[in-house]
Structure formats: C-alpha cells, structure tokens
Design a protein around this motif. Structure first.
Motif, PDB file in Angstrom:
ATOM      1  N   PRO A  18      13.553   4.180  37.294  1.00  0.00           N
ATOM      2  CA  PRO A  18      14.602   3.278  36.791  1.00  0.00           C
ATOM      3  C   PRO A  18      15.331   3.814  35.562  1.00  0.00           C
ATOM      4  O   PRO A  18      16.532   3.595  35.417  1.00  0.00           O
ATOM      5  CB  PRO A  18      13.835   1.987  36.461  1.00  0.00           C
ATOM      6  N   ALA A  19      14.630   4.550  34.710  1.00  0.00           N
ATOM      7  CA  ALA A  19      15.274   5.097  33.508  1.00  0.00           C
ATOM      8  C   ALA A  19      16.159   6.298  33.835  1.00  0.00           C
ATOM      9  O   ALA A  19      16.927   6.743  32.993  1.00  0.00           O
ATOM     10  CB  ALA A  19      14.214   5.493  32.479  1.00  0.00           C
ATOM     11  N   GLY A  20      16.035   6.850  35.067  1.00  0.00           N
ATOM     12  CA  GLY A  20      16.890   7.961  35.473  1.00  0.00           C
ATOM     13  C   GLY A  20      16.193   9.281  35.663  1.00  0.00           C
ATOM     14  O   GLY A  20      16.781  10.226  36.177  1.00  0.00           O
ATOM     15  N   GLY A  21      14.949   9.400  35.239  1.00  0.00           N
ATOM     16  CA  GLY A  21      14.205  10.650  35.402  1.00  0.00           C
ATOM     17  C   GLY A  21      13.776  10.858  36.842  1.00  0.00           C
ATOM     18  O   GLY A  21      13.771   9.930  37.646  1.00  0.00           O
ATOM     19  N   THR A  22      13.433  12.094  37.166  1.00  0.00           N
ATOM     20  CA  THR A  22      13.011  12.457  38.515  1.00  0.00           C
ATOM     21  C   THR A  22      11.628  13.077  38.468  1.00  0.00           C
ATOM     22  O   THR A  22      11.342  13.890  37.591  1.00  0.00           O
ATOM     23  CB  THR A  22      13.992  13.457  39.143  1.00  0.00           C
ATOM     24  N   SER A  23      10.787  12.717  39.442  1.00  0.00           N
ATOM     25  CA  SER A  23       9.457  13.310  39.593  1.00  0.00           C
ATOM     26  C   SER A  23       9.346  13.941  40.972  1.00  0.00           C
ATOM     27  O   SER A  23       9.711  13.319  41.973  1.00  0.00           O
ATOM     28  CB  SER A  23       8.361  12.252  39.446  1.00  0.00           C
ATOM     29  N   LEU A  24       8.854  15.180  41.003  1.00  0.00           N
ATOM     30  CA  LEU A  24       8.538  15.872  42.240  1.00  0.00           C
ATOM     31  C   LEU A  24       7.016  15.910  42.358  1.00  0.00           C
ATOM     32  O   LEU A  24       6.339  16.347  41.421  1.00  0.00           O
ATOM     33  CB  LEU A  24       9.080  17.303  42.213  1.00  0.00           C
TER      34      LEU A  24
END
Length: 141
Positions: free
Chosen positions: A112-118
């Motif tokens: 939701p804050a805009g970060g991405t996790s792989l």
C-alpha cells in the motif's frame, strides 16, 4: 527506569540441510561475501554492520562453549523467511537477474505504501524477499 533503545538488526539466520548448496546460492547467486565458514555455520556480509547466518540444520541444538562464554543451542524446523533491502530503482534489475540465473520469483507484492517485494526460495525452500521502499514507515529509502 527508561527502556534502552534497540539500534537495529545485527544478524538474521536461516537453517539449511545442504551447506554447499547454500554457499553456492548465497555467495554466487546473491553475491554475499562469506566471513566465517565452519561445520555448523556460515556467516555472510549482508550490508554495513549486518550478517546473514546460515546454520546447518540439526547441528546447532547443543550449547557451544567458546573462550568468551557459552552460545546457547538453537534450531528451527520448516522454512524460514527474511528480507534483503534493495533500492526501488533495482527491482527490475533483480527480476532480470533472478530469471537469468534460473531463480523463480514465486510472488511479487506491491505494498500500500508503494514499495515492491520479490519473493523466491533458496535451495532449502526458505522464503527470501528483496524489498524496495517504501514498505514500512521506517523504511523510506
């Protein structure tokens, strides 16, 4: 009495069955420099003042005597999880790099804050994450 502050995470650990496969993965695929190599533990430089400890599953349950004191035994079963911090500008480069090295991304999350996790697995099935900011309120850049 006031509570002393925590200065950050110094170490995180993962337990593996095959130390050689783990070293191949963490050293050659992820590029971490091994600082310690032993029968029950490999330690890798995971960034300034941070260490990834790779323990040989089933070989760490007993206390270990050292010259400086006793290290209590510890262990875990099943798969564990931890995250490496990456820059937001490195997400696509990591996608491409993992694919080129036959490491399957098992999930990708845009927070939701805009970060991405792989998310992907190491050779023992532990769930690793490459996390780009913003993710947590204290992880902005």
């Amino acid at each position: 009495m006031n509570r002393p502050e925590i200065a950050g995470v110094l170490e995180t650990a993962v337990y593996v069955d095959d130390m050689n496969a783990a070293h191949e993965f963490y050293s050659h695929i992820l590029g971490l420099k091994r600082m310690v190599a032993g029968d029950r533990l490999f330690a890798y430089d995971a960034g300034p003042g941070q260490a990834l400890l790779v323990f040989h599953r089933g070989h760490t349950g007993e206390d270990i005597e050292t010259n400086g004191g006793v290290v209590p035994g510890h262990h875990t079963s099943g798969n564990s999880h931890f995250a490496f911090r990456i820059g937001s500008d490195a997400v696509q480069a990591w996608r491409d790099y993992l694919k080129a090295n036959a490491v399957e991304i098992i999930s990708e999350v845009v927070w939701p804050a805009g970060g991405t996790s792989l998310y992907f697995n190491d050779p023992d099935g532990n769930v690793l994450e490459l996390a780009a900011p913003p993710l947590w309120p204290n992880f902005l850049s």
